[in-house]
Design an enzyme around this catalytic site. Structure first.
Site, PDB file in Angstrom:
ATOM      1  N   LYS A 190       0.835  -1.207   0.000  1.00 25.88           N
ATOM      2  CA  LYS A 190       0.000   0.000   0.000  1.00 25.88           C
ATOM      3  C   LYS A 190       0.874   1.264   0.000  1.00 25.88           C
ATOM      4  O   LYS A 190       2.100   1.170   0.040  1.00 25.88           O
ATOM      5  CB  LYS A 190      -0.968  -0.042   1.184  1.00 25.88           C
ATOM      6  CG  LYS A 190      -1.993  -1.212   1.082  1.00 25.88           C
ATOM      7  CD  LYS A 190      -2.997  -1.005  -0.026  1.00 25.88           C
ATOM      8  CE  LYS A 190      -3.831  -2.205  -0.450  1.00 25.88           C
ATOM      9  NZ  LYS A 190      -4.444  -3.051   0.521  1.00 25.88           N
TER      10      LYS A 190
HETATM   11  C1  LIG Z   1      -5.572  -4.058   0.826  1.00 25.95           C
HETATM   12  C2  LIG Z   1      -7.041  -3.858   0.828  1.00 25.95           C
HETATM   13  C3  LIG Z   1      -7.846  -4.179   1.926  1.00 25.95           C
HETATM   14  C4  LIG Z   1      -7.339  -4.945   3.088  1.00 25.95           C
HETATM   15  O1  LIG Z   1      -6.273  -4.359   3.718  1.00 25.95           O
HETATM   16  P1  LIG Z   1      -5.469  -5.222   4.818  1.00 25.95           P
HETATM   17  O2  LIG Z   1      -4.709  -4.177   5.564  1.00 25.95           O
HETATM   18  O3  LIG Z   1      -4.605  -6.169   4.057  1.00 25.95           O
HETATM   19  O4  LIG Z   1      -6.475  -5.922   5.655  1.00 25.95           O
HETATM   20  C5  LIG Z   1      -9.167  -3.832   1.907  1.00 25.95           C
HETATM   21  N1  LIG Z   1      -9.711  -3.232   0.832  1.00 25.95           N
HETATM   22  C6  LIG Z   1      -8.998  -2.928  -0.259  1.00 25.95           C
HETATM   23  C7  LIG Z   1      -9.663  -2.251  -1.405  1.00 25.95           C
HETATM   24  C8  LIG Z   1      -7.643  -3.250  -0.309  1.00 25.95           C
HETATM   25  O5  LIG Z   1      -6.926  -2.989  -1.412  1.00 25.95           O
END
Ligand SMILES: *Cc1c(COP(=O)(O)O)cnc(C)c1O
Length: 388
Positions: A190
């Site tokens: 991210k």
């Molecule tokens: C990465 C992601 C999540 C989940 O995030 P985590 O921190 O891995 O639980 C939820 N929604 C979207 C759209 C994502 O890209």
């Protein structure tokens, strides 16, 4: 993959600096490695980053956990439904099922690939309690009409902002809009990362209190609070069957320094996006739209879609890029295509034409701060060679 092929350009890679490493080591030496002073500092820094004094920031060990906590705190449960986009990762929707509530998936706006407000309006029913928009790829969802729908029908909005740090909508940072809660992800790929982690923000003090309690076993006070108390402090009460969703200080140590770089990271990703958009203009590709006028796009993703004039299909293009040593991905295999969601709700791809059309033609190009300009040019050259 990259170990086997030293020249391989991975789809994503975090940028971890010396400050992050020093802070993690300091945490390891400190004697306190689970949730404590650094997680508290990360929460305070995060609220300050968003610049809204009324915000409560609650650090969690994933965005999935944060979404679950937010919906739980809103009292969503069996018999309720929550509307979200089919064009997302399963985490957005699965948390609704954790609570025994049901998911209503709707189609997207074909330009932005964000949830289509008109489709949301059509999906609202007597059991609907909340709308869960995703700021797809880091571009803000069309929030004004969603807020109007929520207002008319008395629904809560919980934003999945996993891609949206920093993103603005109408000039305001995502996280400071008028939603019940907004949830960010710090997963490894991210826009900022703690390895695994997330943050929930809300202005609602009661919601914040419930989420803090449920984040750690339903305990009335947490371990760090007891550790730092000035009087004997073995006593706590369990007020609910809570979860284990706290963020460790080791992870928060990364987050404190990643957050300081969030604006610089965004500028680098925006520069890569601008380069792609200029360099790919004459190819048979639909490139992603930039932000609305005056707004900031976090550019977590750079998804391109092949047009019908392209000489090969998506799978063929992914193979060509891989052969050229370039990793890419697809965001997303829509939920209506996934066996669990398809079978539970008897979903048909024809009811999600925009998501389906995009899915069949799309791939996400590498876009991350650790890419050098030469890496970006290599992706451009490989695309030109494949699509000429
Ligand atoms: C990465 C992601 C999540 C989940 O995030 P985590 O921190 O891995 O639980 C939820 N929604 C979207 C759209 C994502 O890209």
């Amino acid at each position: 993959m990259s170990a086997a092929r030293p020249d391989f350009l991975p789809f994503a890679r975090p940028e971890i600096g010396e400050d992050e490493i020093v802070e993690v080591v300091d945490t390891l030496r400190s004697g306190w490695i689970t949730t404590g002073a650094k997680a508290q500092r990360f929460e305070a820094d995060f609220a300050a980053f968003l610049g809204d004094k009324a915000l409560h920031a609650i650090a969690v060990n994933s965005a999935t956990a944060g979404l679950h906590l937010a919906l739980e705190a809103l009292g969503i449960g069996p018999g309720d439904d929550v509307i979200t986009t089919t064009h997302t990762f399963t985490a957005t929707a699965e948390v609704v099922r954790y609570l025994g509530a049901d998911v209503k998936l709707v189609d997207i706006d074909p330009a932005t690939l964000c949830i289509d407000p008109a489709a949301v309006e059509r999906a609202v029913g007597p059991a609907t309690r909340a709308i869960l928009p995703v700021h797809y790829g880091g571009r803000a969802a069309d929030m004004a009409p969603l807020q109007a729908i929520a207002g008319r029908h008395g629904l809560a909005i919980v934003e999945d902002a996993a891609h949206a740090l920093p993103t603005t909508c109408g000039g305001r940072l995502v996280g400071t809009l008028d939603s019940a809660a907004t949830v960010f992800s710090f997963y490894a790929n991210k826009t900022i990362t703690t390895g695994e982690g997330g943050m929930v923000v809300t202005r609602d003090a009661a919601l914040a209190r419930r989420m803090k309690t449920m984040r750690l076993h339903g305990m009335s006070r947490d371990a760090f609070d007891r550790f730092t108390a000035t009087r004997p402090s073995w006593y706590y009460e369990i007020v609910a069957p809570g979860f284990k969703y706290n963020l460790t200080d080791i992870a928060a140590a990364l987050g404190i320094h990643q957050l300081r770089r969030a604006h610089a990271f965004q500028q680098r990703r925006a520069a890569i996006a601008a380069r792609y958009t200029a360099a790919l203009a004459d190819l048979p590709l639909v490139v992603p739209p930039g932000p609305a006028d005056g707004d900031t796009h976090a550019w977590h993703l750079y998804p391109v879609r092949l047009t019908d004039e392209a000489p090969l299909d998506r799978d063929g293009l992914v193979e060509r890029l891989y052969a050229a040593g370039i990793g890419c991905s697809v965001h997303y295999i829509p939920l209506h295509q996934q066996p669990y969601w398809r079978d539970r709700y008897g979903l048909d791809a024809r009811d999600f034409p925009h998501s389906q059309h995009a899915y069949e033609r799309m791939l996400s190009l590498p876009i991350y701060t650790a890419m050098r300009d030469a890496d970006v040019e290599r992706v451009v050259a490989a695309l030109r060679a494949a699509l000429a």
